[in-house]
Design a protein around this motif. Sequence first.
Motif, PDB file in Angstrom:
ATOM      1  N   LYS A  58      36.478  34.442  47.687  1.00  0.00           N
ATOM      2  CA  LYS A  58      37.530  34.715  48.677  1.00  0.00           C
ATOM      3  C   LYS A  58      37.449  36.168  49.159  1.00  0.00           C
ATOM      4  N   ILE A  59      37.162  37.077  48.230  1.00  0.00           N
ATOM      5  CA  ILE A  59      37.061  38.501  48.577  1.00  0.00           C
ATOM      6  C   ILE A  59      35.931  38.722  49.581  1.00  0.00           C
ATOM      7  N   ILE A  60      34.796  38.085  49.367  1.00  0.00           N
ATOM      8  CA  ILE A  60      33.679  38.204  50.309  1.00  0.00           C
ATOM      9  C   ILE A  60      34.136  37.781  51.694  1.00  0.00           C
ATOM     10  N   ASN A  61      34.830  36.667  51.766  1.00  0.00           N
ATOM     11  CA  ASN A  61      35.337  36.169  53.042  1.00  0.00           C
ATOM     12  C   ASN A  61      36.297  37.180  53.677  1.00  0.00           C
ATOM     13  N   LEU A  62      37.186  37.750  52.873  1.00  0.00           N
ATOM     14  CA  LEU A  62      38.152  38.730  53.397  1.00  0.00           C
ATOM     15  C   LEU A  62      37.449  39.972  53.931  1.00  0.00           C
ATOM     16  N   LEU A  63      36.449  40.449  53.207  1.00  0.00           N
ATOM     17  CA  LEU A  63      35.733  41.662  53.614  1.00  0.00           C
ATOM     18  C   LEU A  63      34.948  41.451  54.910  1.00  0.00           C
ATOM     19  N   ARG A  64      34.550  40.247  55.165  1.00  0.00           N
ATOM     20  CA  ARG A  64      33.728  39.953  56.351  1.00  0.00           C
ATOM     21  C   ARG A  64      34.562  39.655  57.595  1.00  0.00           C
ATOM     22  N   ARG A  65      35.868  39.566  57.434  1.00  0.00           N
ATOM     23  CA  ARG A  65      36.728  39.235  58.580  1.00  0.00           C
ATOM     24  C   ARG A  65      37.373  40.485  59.157  1.00  0.00           C
ATOM     25  N   LYS A  66      37.740  40.383  60.426  1.00  0.00           N
ATOM     26  CA  LYS A  66      38.465  41.477  61.072  1.00  0.00           C
ATOM     27  C   LYS A  66      39.936  41.414  60.642  1.00  0.00           C
ATOM     28  N   ARG A  67      40.564  42.564  60.623  1.00  0.00           N
ATOM     29  CA  ARG A  67      41.960  42.620  60.160  1.00  0.00           C
ATOM     30  C   ARG A  67      42.875  41.697  60.954  1.00  0.00           C
ATOM     31  N   ASP A  68      42.633  41.563  62.255  1.00  0.00           N
ATOM     32  CA  ASP A  68      43.528  40.717  63.058  1.00  0.00           C
ATOM     33  C   ASP A  68      43.304  39.222  62.801  1.00  0.00           C
ATOM     34  N   GLN A  69      42.330  38.888  61.968  1.00  0.00           N
ATOM     35  CA  GLN A  69      42.076  37.486  61.603  1.00  0.00           C
ATOM     36  C   GLN A  69      42.712  37.123  60.259  1.00  0.00           C
ATOM     37  N   LEU A  70      43.355  38.084  59.608  1.00  0.00           N
ATOM     38  CA  LEU A  70      43.904  37.852  58.271  1.00  0.00           C
ATOM     39  C   LEU A  70      45.285  37.203  58.334  1.00  0.00           C
ATOM     40  N   SER A  71      45.477  36.229  57.476  1.00  0.00           N
ATOM     41  CA  SER A  71      46.753  35.502  57.423  1.00  0.00           C
ATOM     42  C   SER A  71      47.640  36.059  56.309  1.00  0.00           C
ATOM     43  N   GLU A  72      48.870  35.580  56.250  1.00  0.00           N
ATOM     44  CA  GLU A  72      49.772  35.980  55.160  1.00  0.00           C
ATOM     45  C   GLU A  72      49.173  35.563  53.818  1.00  0.00           C
ATOM     46  N   GLY A  73      48.525  34.406  53.767  1.00  0.00           N
ATOM     47  CA  GLY A  73      47.863  33.968  52.537  1.00  0.00           C
ATOM     48  C   GLY A  73      46.747  34.917  52.125  1.00  0.00           C
ATOM     49  N   ASP A  74      46.034  35.450  53.107  1.00  0.00           N
ATOM     50  CA  ASP A  74      44.976  36.428  52.819  1.00  0.00           C
ATOM     51  C   ASP A  74      45.580  37.687  52.197  1.00  0.00           C
ATOM     52  N   TYR A  75      46.679  38.153  52.785  1.00  0.00           N
ATOM     53  CA  TYR A  75      47.337  39.350  52.238  1.00  0.00           C
ATOM     54  C   TYR A  75      47.892  39.081  50.844  1.00  0.00           C
ATOM     55  N   ARG A  76      48.353  37.881  50.622  1.00  0.00           N
ATOM     56  CA  ARG A  76      48.852  37.499  49.292  1.00  0.00           C
ATOM     57  C   ARG A  76      47.703  37.589  48.267  1.00  0.00           C
ATOM     58  N   HIS A  77      46.523  37.085  48.656  1.00  0.00           N
ATOM     59  CA  HIS A  77      45.382  37.169  47.742  1.00  0.00           C
ATOM     60  C   HIS A  77      44.966  38.627  47.529  1.00  0.00           C
ATOM     61  N   MET A  78      45.022  39.425  48.569  1.00  0.00           N
ATOM     62  CA  MET A  78      44.702  40.852  48.427  1.00  0.00           C
ATOM     63  C   MET A  78      45.618  41.502  47.392  1.00  0.00           C
ATOM     64  N   ARG A  79      46.909  41.175  47.435  1.00  0.00           N
ATOM     65  CA  ARG A  79      47.852  41.743  46.460  1.00  0.00           C
ATOM     66  C   ARG A  79      47.511  41.270  45.047  1.00  0.00           C
ATOM     67  N   THR A  80      47.084  40.010  44.917  1.00  0.00           N
ATOM     68  CA  THR A  80      46.666  39.484  43.615  1.00  0.00           C
ATOM     69  C   THR A  80      45.461  40.265  43.093  1.00  0.00           C
ATOM     70  N   VAL A  81      44.498  40.531  43.966  1.00  0.00           N
ATOM     71  CA  VAL A  81      43.291  41.268  43.587  1.00  0.00           C
ATOM     72  C   VAL A  81      43.654  42.679  43.123  1.00  0.00           C
ATOM     73  N   VAL A  82      44.493  43.367  43.891  1.00  0.00           N
ATOM     74  CA  VAL A  82      44.899  44.729  43.540  1.00  0.00           C
ATOM     75  C   VAL A  82      45.580  44.736  42.170  1.00  0.00           C
ATOM     76  N   GLY A  83      46.483  43.794  41.945  1.00  0.00           N
ATOM     77  CA  GLY A  83      47.177  43.722  40.658  1.00  0.00           C
ATOM     78  C   GLY A  83      46.216  43.475  39.509  1.00  0.00           C
ATOM     79  N   TYR A  84      45.281  42.542  39.702  1.00  0.00           N
ATOM     80  CA  TYR A  84      44.307  42.239  38.644  1.00  0.00           C
ATOM     81  C   TYR A  84      43.465  43.469  38.325  1.00  0.00           C
TER      82      TYR A  84
END
Length: 115
Positions: A58-84
Motif C-alpha cells: 500500500k505504501i508503494i502505491n501511496l508514494l507513486r500517486r499524486k497528493r490530489d489523488q489521495l483519499s481519506e482511506g489513504d490518509y488513514r493508512h498513512m496515519r497507521t504507518v506513522v504510528g507503527y
Amino acid sequence: MSRREDPQQTYREFTEAVNMRPGELSSWLESDESKQVGWHKGGRSGAGESVGHESGRKIINLLRRKRDQLSEGDYRHMRTVVGYVHRHLAQRPSGDVRSTRWRWSLMNWGHDPLK
C-alpha cells in the motif's frame, strides 16, 4: 478536524516516517527476510501475507500517486504507518540491528532505521 487528521500534517509525517523509495521498498518486499517477519491475520505463523507486508504494498502505491489523488482511506493508512514506525522505533534493540527481525519489520513498513 483535529490536528491529527489534518491531511497536510499527515502527509508530512508520513513522508518523514517512510524513508525508502518505491522501487527500493518493492525490491525489499520480494526478499526472503521481508516475508519471514510480521504478524499474520490468522496468527503469527499463519499462511498468507503479513500485515506489514500488505502495508508495504500500500505504501508503494501511496508514494507513486499524486497528493490530489489521495483519499481519506489513504490518509488513514498513512496515519497507521506513522504510528507503527514511531512505536517500533521506540523498541529498538541494543547492538547491531542490521540483520534483525526488528529492522526487517520496520522495512516492511517503509522505514529503514539504518538510513
